[in-house]
Write an enzyme that holds these catalytic residues in place. Structure first.
Site, PDB file in Angstrom:
ATOM      1  N   TYR A  67       0.799  -1.223   0.000  1.00 52.88           N
ATOM      2  CA  TYR A  67       0.000   0.000   0.000  1.00 52.88           C
ATOM      3  C   TYR A  67       0.837   1.281   0.000  1.00 52.88           C
ATOM      4  O   TYR A  67       0.342   2.335  -0.388  1.00 52.88           O
ATOM      5  CB  TYR A  67      -0.962   0.017   1.195  1.00 52.88           C
ATOM      6  N   CYS A  70       1.259   3.348  -3.442  1.00 45.66           N
ATOM      7  CA  CYS A  70       0.055   3.909  -4.066  1.00 45.66           C
ATOM      8  C   CYS A  70      -0.755   4.802  -3.133  1.00 45.66           C
ATOM      9  O   CYS A  70      -1.706   5.456  -3.575  1.00 45.66           O
ATOM     10  CB  CYS A  70      -0.815   2.788  -4.627  1.00 45.66           C
ATOM     11  N   HIS A  71      -0.395   4.870  -1.868  1.00 43.45           N
ATOM     12  CA  HIS A  71      -1.184   5.656  -0.890  1.00 43.45           C
ATOM     13  C   HIS A  71      -0.236   6.392   0.034  1.00 43.45           C
ATOM     14  O   HIS A  71       0.068   5.889   1.119  1.00 43.45           O
ATOM     15  CB  HIS A  71      -2.110   4.724  -0.108  1.00 43.45           C
ATOM     16  N   PHE A  72       0.283   7.441  -0.291  1.00 40.63           N
ATOM     17  CA  PHE A  72       0.174   8.258  -1.493  1.00 40.63           C
ATOM     18  C   PHE A  72       1.564   8.403  -2.084  1.00 40.63           C
ATOM     19  O   PHE A  72       2.549   8.403  -1.342  1.00 40.63           O
ATOM     20  CB  PHE A  72      -0.368   9.645  -1.142  1.00 40.63           C
ATOM     21  N   ILE A  77       1.561   6.427   3.319  1.00 36.17           N
ATOM     22  CA  ILE A  77       0.831   6.202   4.565  1.00 36.17           C
ATOM     23  C   ILE A  77      -0.017   4.944   4.385  1.00 36.17           C
ATOM     24  O   ILE A  77      -0.678   4.784   3.358  1.00 36.17           O
ATOM     25  CB  ILE A  77      -0.118   7.384   4.872  1.00 36.17           C
TER      26      ILE A  77
END
Length: 171
Positions: A67, A70-72, A77
């Site tokens: 994650y 892609c976040h962010f 995070i």
């Protein structure tokens, strides 16, 4: 069903994700990458904040977790919903561990507070789930309060986590 233990390692948790731990059609954890638990360090039918049972569990954070890119982008995070989902995962696991039958589903939560973030330099997440009640009717319903610590600091709190087990057949 397997013998009830007071703790579970990663391989045993994966067996729950494959539907082997509590038997076919019963409580099942997701498999990686959606699995948000690496160890259950303690589980008991008594004790906890409400003396109705509790779970303590851990998740090892890696800067390579799926994650973060892609976040962010540029501000990695862990999505807060993944920590909340980990709490629901553990609530459902507890119901299966009690010997209750049926497929698990997250139903709701009363209130969620995010007070911090999980970043790539975070090493360890610790979960605490304290049960308020387990109701047995058309479906089995577990209600609990939970918290998540990142490297020892409480960053998420959730009240009235609700997970149900239903004996309806899968689609």
């Amino acid at each position: 069903m397997a013998t009830r233990q007071s703790s579970y390692n990663y391989e045993e948790i994966l067996s729950c994700g494959r539907g082997e731990l509590f038997g076919p059609g019963n409580a099942q954890l997701p498999l990686p990458p959606m699995l948000m638990v690496h160890r259950i360090t303690e589980i008991s039918e008594t004790g906890g904040a409400f003396d109705k049972g509790f779970i303590r569990a851990e998740y090892d954070v890696s800067p390579d977790d799926w994650y973060f890119p892609c976040h962010f982008q540029g501000n990695p995070i862990m999505p807060g919903c993944l920590g909340l989902d980990g709490m629901w995962q553990l609530t459902g696991f507890f119901l299966g561990w009690l010997g209750e039958e049926g497929r698990g589903m997250a139903l709701s939560t009363g209130e969620v507070k995010f007070k911090g973030m999980v970043r790539p330099n975070t090493k360890l997440l610790q979960y605490g789930i304290d049960f308020k009640r387990v109701m047995r009717g058309r479906l089995v319903l577990g209600t609990a309060d939970g918290w998540l610590k990142a490297d020892g600091e409480t960053i998420y709190q959730a009240s009235d986590l609700r997970v149900g087990l239903s004996k309806e057949k899968a689609a």
